[in-house]
Design an enzyme around this catalytic site. Structure first.
Site, PDB file in Angstrom:
ATOM      1  N   GLY A 116      -2.723  -3.789   9.282  1.00 21.95           N
ATOM      2  CA  GLY A 116      -2.371  -2.919   8.176  1.00 21.95           C
ATOM      3  C   GLY A 116      -1.342  -3.589   7.281  1.00 21.95           C
ATOM      4  O   GLY A 116      -0.660  -4.537   7.683  1.00 21.95           O
ATOM      5  N   CYS A 117      -1.225  -3.096   6.056  1.00 22.45           N
ATOM      6  CA  CYS A 117      -0.304  -3.710   5.094  1.00 22.45           C
ATOM      7  C   CYS A 117       1.151  -3.523   5.520  1.00 22.45           C
ATOM      8  O   CYS A 117       1.914  -4.500   5.614  1.00 22.45           O
ATOM      9  CB  CYS A 117      -0.544  -3.144   3.701  1.00 22.45           C
ATOM     10  SG  CYS A 117      -0.625  -1.333   3.608  1.00 22.45           S
TER      11      CYS A 117
END
Length: 310
Positions: A116-117
């Protein structure tokens, strides 16, 4: 013959960014289905099973369904960009710089879970300190972050860019994840080597792409003798020889009047900073990245290249 790549979900935000990064490449062959057929399960299954690497840019449940479609075909390798498999021990976690062996694990894997970012920034800051023994068991980690609105996909893009949208968002900045149960917390905990889940407070700004992730620390509660300089040295040692993740020198960080969330827009790199006053008892660790770059599509292409090189 060039390896075949199929992006399942190529018309979404992440999928489009991956296609853009791969445009003009002659070392791979991109398989594609028309947007009107994107829900045609039979056509998707044919494409998935005809690929050497399938990159899934889908919601969690749809990703699980796609993996089932290729589960019996050992010739297909998978990169999944959803949250569905990020803490699954049967999947390699796709943060190549996470430790010295991770790139090799990705290269050899059949299944890779793209990070995920927000976790990319948080883990990038936290894991080296856990590995170095600086961050003790039980430390109450807090992660504060702001992302560009493209992280919310097409729906949020429309809400932020179209003032006539029925659910238009006009605020220049807003906080969300208020119950403190954001879906990225498990991977921050597992891959950050934490024994206690962090408090994670995400937010979105009125800019399309970019991200700042902050992890503030009290030096008095870390390993004895820890200083701002020793934290910086641990990060430098951890990322030595890496091109994509860099640690900004302390002198350069000290001279900065501000950190601009969109500085790395369109780039697939990440910068790490250590801020504070020498001799003081607090530091603020900061990761700067593009939420769609190293935080999503750029990482997926990086992982694909590692897998193709194996």
């Amino acid at each position: 013959m060039a390896p075949k790549i199929f992006i399942d979900g190529e018309h979404g935000t992440t999928g489009l960014q991956i296609r853009t990064r791969m445009a003009g490449r002659r070392d791979v062959e991109l398989l594609s289905i028309p947007e009107a057929e994107r829900r045609n399960a039979a056509m998707r299954e044919d494409m998935l099973n005809g690929a050497d690497i399938a990159i899934l840019c889908l919601p969690d449940d749809a990703s699980k369904e796609a993996v089932q479609m290729v589960s019996a075909n050992n010739n297909v390798r998978v990169i999944d960009t959803s949250t569905a498999f990020r803490v699954n021990p049967g999947w390699a976690y796709g943060f190549a710089e996470m430790d010295k062996q991770q790139a090799d694990k990705i290269a050899a894997a059949r299944f890779v879970a793209n990070p995920g970012c927000y976790p990319t920034g948080a883990i990038g800051l936290i894991r080296p300190l856990r590995a170095a023994g600086i961050l003790p068991d039980g430390y109450p980690i807090t992660v504060n972050a702001v992302s560009g609105y493209t992280g919310g996909g097409k729906q949020m893009i429309a809400q932020m860019e179209n003032p006539d949208h029925p659910d238009a968002i006009t605020a220049p900045h807003f906080l969300y994840g208020l119950p403190l149960t954001h879906k990225h917390v498990p991977e921050m905990t597992v891959h950050g080597l934490l024994d206690r889940a962090p408090i994670f407070s995400p937010s979105v700004g009125k800019f399309a792409q970019g991200m700042i992730v902050q992890v503030p620390l009290h030096l008095d509660d870390l390993a004895e003798g820890t200083t701002m300089e020793s934290i910086h040295a641990a990060l430098v040692a951890h990322y030595a020889g890496q091109d994509i993740v860099s640690v900004v020198p302390l002198a350069e960080s000290k001279a900065l009047p501000r950190v601009n969330a969109i500085e790395l827009e369109g780039k697939d790199t990440m910068k790490l900073f250590v801020f504070g006053t020498p001799g003081a008892s607090q530091v603020n660790l900061v990761a700067l990245l593009d939420n769609l770059g190293k935080g999503a599509s750029g990482a997926a292409v990086q992982n694909m290249d590692l897998m193709l090189a194996s």
